[in-house]
Enzyme design. Structure first.
Site, PDB file in Angstrom:
ATOM      1  N   ASN A  77       0.833  -1.200   0.000  1.00  0.00           N
ATOM      2  CA  ASN A  77       0.000   0.000   0.000  1.00  0.00           C
ATOM      3  C   ASN A  77       0.877   1.263   0.000  1.00  0.00           C
ATOM      4  OD1 ASN A  77      -2.442   1.665   0.185  1.00  0.00           O
ATOM      5  ND2 ASN A  77      -3.419  -0.219   0.902  1.00  0.00           N
ATOM      6  N   ARG A  78       0.283   2.403   0.366  1.00  0.00           N
ATOM      7  CA  ARG A  78       0.922   3.700   0.142  1.00  0.00           C
ATOM      8  C   ARG A  78       1.587   4.264   1.391  1.00  0.00           C
ATOM      9  NH1 ARG A  78      -3.568   3.029  -2.840  1.00  0.00           N
ATOM     10  NH2 ARG A  78      -3.398   3.541  -5.064  1.00  0.00           N
ATOM     11  N   HIS A 103       3.452   0.086  -2.728  1.00  0.00           N
ATOM     12  CA  HIS A 103       3.823  -1.331  -2.824  1.00  0.00           C
ATOM     13  C   HIS A 103       5.326  -1.563  -2.920  1.00  0.00           C
ATOM     14  CE1 HIS A 103      -0.289  -2.308  -2.796  1.00  0.00           C
ATOM     15  NE2 HIS A 103      -0.567  -2.272  -4.078  1.00  0.00           N
ATOM     16  N   HIS A 173      -1.398  -9.921  -3.777  1.00  0.00           N
ATOM     17  CA  HIS A 173      -2.216  -9.007  -4.590  1.00  0.00           C
ATOM     18  C   HIS A 173      -2.975  -9.757  -5.685  1.00  0.00           C
ATOM     19  CE1 HIS A 173      -3.487  -5.285  -6.462  1.00  0.00           C
ATOM     20  NE2 HIS A 173      -2.833  -4.578  -5.537  1.00  0.00           N
ATOM     21  N   SER A 174      -3.532 -10.908  -5.354  1.00  0.00           N
ATOM     22  CA  SER A 174      -4.339 -11.633  -6.337  1.00  0.00           C
ATOM     23  C   SER A 174      -5.667 -10.922  -6.583  1.00  0.00           C
ATOM     24  CB  SER A 174      -4.619 -13.057  -5.857  1.00  0.00           C
ATOM     25  OG  SER A 174      -3.449 -13.849  -5.900  1.00  0.00           O
ATOM     26  N   TYR A 175      -6.108 -10.967  -7.850  1.00  0.00           N
ATOM     27  CA  TYR A 175      -7.434 -10.495  -8.228  1.00  0.00           C
ATOM     28  C   TYR A 175      -8.314 -11.716  -8.426  1.00  0.00           C
ATOM     29  CZ  TYR A 175      -5.241  -5.991  -9.424  1.00  0.00           C
ATOM     30  OH  TYR A 175      -4.561  -4.799  -9.405  1.00  0.00           O
ATOM     31  N   ASP A 231     -11.036   1.417  -3.425  1.00  0.00           N
ATOM     32  CA  ASP A 231      -9.611   1.176  -3.215  1.00  0.00           C
ATOM     33  C   ASP A 231      -9.315   1.681  -1.809  1.00  0.00           C
ATOM     34  OD1 ASP A 231      -6.971   0.547  -3.452  1.00  0.00           O
ATOM     35  OD2 ASP A 231      -6.517   1.972  -5.056  1.00  0.00           O
ATOM     36  N   GLN A 269      -7.571  -4.357   2.401  1.00  0.00           N
ATOM     37  CA  GLN A 269      -7.768  -3.393   1.330  1.00  0.00           C
ATOM     38  C   GLN A 269      -8.680  -4.010   0.282  1.00  0.00           C
ATOM     39  OE1 GLN A 269      -6.296  -0.351   1.412  1.00  0.00           O
ATOM     40  NE2 GLN A 269      -6.609   0.493  -0.637  1.00  0.00           N
ATOM     41  N   GLU A 289      -6.767  -7.519  -0.079  1.00  0.00           N
ATOM     42  CA  GLU A 289      -5.381  -7.508   0.373  1.00  0.00           C
ATOM     43  C   GLU A 289      -5.319  -7.387   1.901  1.00  0.00           C
ATOM     44  OE1 GLU A 289      -3.358  -4.382  -2.009  1.00  0.00           O
ATOM     45  OE2 GLU A 289      -5.261  -4.421  -3.103  1.00  0.00           O
TER      46      GLU A 289
END
Length: 324
Positions: A77-78, A103, A173-175, A231, A269, A289
């Site tokens: 993340n940020r 990331h 980070h799987s979708y 997000d 997330q 996430e």
């Protein structure tokens, strides 16, 4: 099973490990710790891949931004402004997401080739991130162990140690698209998250505090369609736990597939992938996430992400599959 999957442009070999148990097949790459595919049956018993990814290695370095299936770090993340202060020292990080570090920076863990060794029903990936890698302090020895349990649940257990104070936040980070990769928009999936609070964000997606989900579009305490436009970090009701606790459920009514997420982490997330582009489309997958909160190094009221010498960072997340 371990096989050569391909080579990068610099000649580095990338291997693929296949894990199979209880009707589930998971494929993991040494490039970025990527979960390339997760094949599980639908309610009719027909198997299908439920994560977005690429059949060939070249797809991953060609599309780094979405972090398809990747192991993300040193800080998931940020981090606002690409900087943080620890023990009176300020560290400057790459600003690879507007004004922020995202990331892990320009070349995070998702673009590294990891060492691999077999473990029972799985594979252990490991690497050493040297001091100053992407601006972070400390020599970090880190591992991620991917295993399938007796019920076919994918367990990812992370560990790390450091020789100097640093910050660590790791995730996968799987979708997910439980109708199957390539089945189209996943916004119709039904989602439940055990979180009474979330962290609202500013225009740069940096948290501005903590608010209740009651009466907002962030209330997923009862299952409803995931939709789009998310997000955001959810503050899990359970907080930090020593063992994984169930925190989310994703259900695709069309296939009957159900994903249950359990974790030791305090945050989750939700990213509805509104910015995906070719070869995928916006909303084709949903990322869940598990993590500590965004920008924690700059927000002392958030759970700490500081790791010091002599301590061991541990985190575990479980992705369990069933049908309804």
């Amino acid at each position: 099973m371990n096989e050569l999957f391909g080579t990068l442009s610099d000649g580095t070999a990338v291997h693929r490990w296949t894990l199979e148990r209880a009707g589930v097949r998971v494929r993991v790459l040494t490039y970025g710790g990527v979960v390339q595919s997760v094949k599980v049956p639908d309610r009719e018993g027909v198997p299908g891949n439920v994560v977005l990814g690429f059949a060939e290695l070249d797809g991953y370095p060609a599309h780094p931004g979405p972090y398809f299936g990747a192991l993300v770090g040193r800080y998931a993340n940020r981090i606002a402004g690409g900087r943080f202060t620890l023990d009176g020292l300020t560290y400057a990080l790459p600003r690879n997401n507007g004004p922020n570090c995202l990331h892990g920076g320009e070349r995070g863990f998702d673009e590294r080739v990891w060492d691999a060794e077999p473990v029972g029903h799985g594979v252990r990936l490991s690497r050493v991130a040297g001091p100053g890698e992407e601006g972070f302090p400390g020599r970090l020895e880190v591992s991620a162990t991917y295993t399938l349990d007796a019920e076919g649940a994918l367990r990812i257990a992370y560990e790390a140690v450091t020789d100097a104070p640093t910050v660590v936040n790791l995730t996968n980070h799987s979708y997910f698209n439980l109708a199957g990769s390539g089945a189209g928009n996943a916004g119709g999936h039904e989602l439940r998250i055990a979180a009474s609070r979330f962290t609202p964000v500013d225009a740069d997606l940096i948290p501005t505090g903590v608010e209740d989900v009651e009466g907002t579009r962030f209330d997923f305490r009862a299952a409803r369609k995931a939709g789009a436009g998310y997000d955001h970090n959810f503050v899990l009701d359970k907080g930090v736990t020593a063992a994984p606790v169930e925190v989310a459920e994703l259900h695709d009514p069309s296939s009957g597939r159900v994903l249950t997420v359990s974790t030791t982490e305090p945050g989750l997330q939700l990213y509805t992938a509104d910015h995906l582009s070719e070869p995928f489309a916006p909303g084709d997958g949903i990322a869940l996430e598990t993590q500590h909160f965004p920008d924690s190094p700059n927000q002392p009221d958030f759970p700490s992400t500081v790791l010091r010498p002599g301590e061991v960072f541990r985190s575990e997340t479980v992705y369990a599959f069933s049908v309804r």
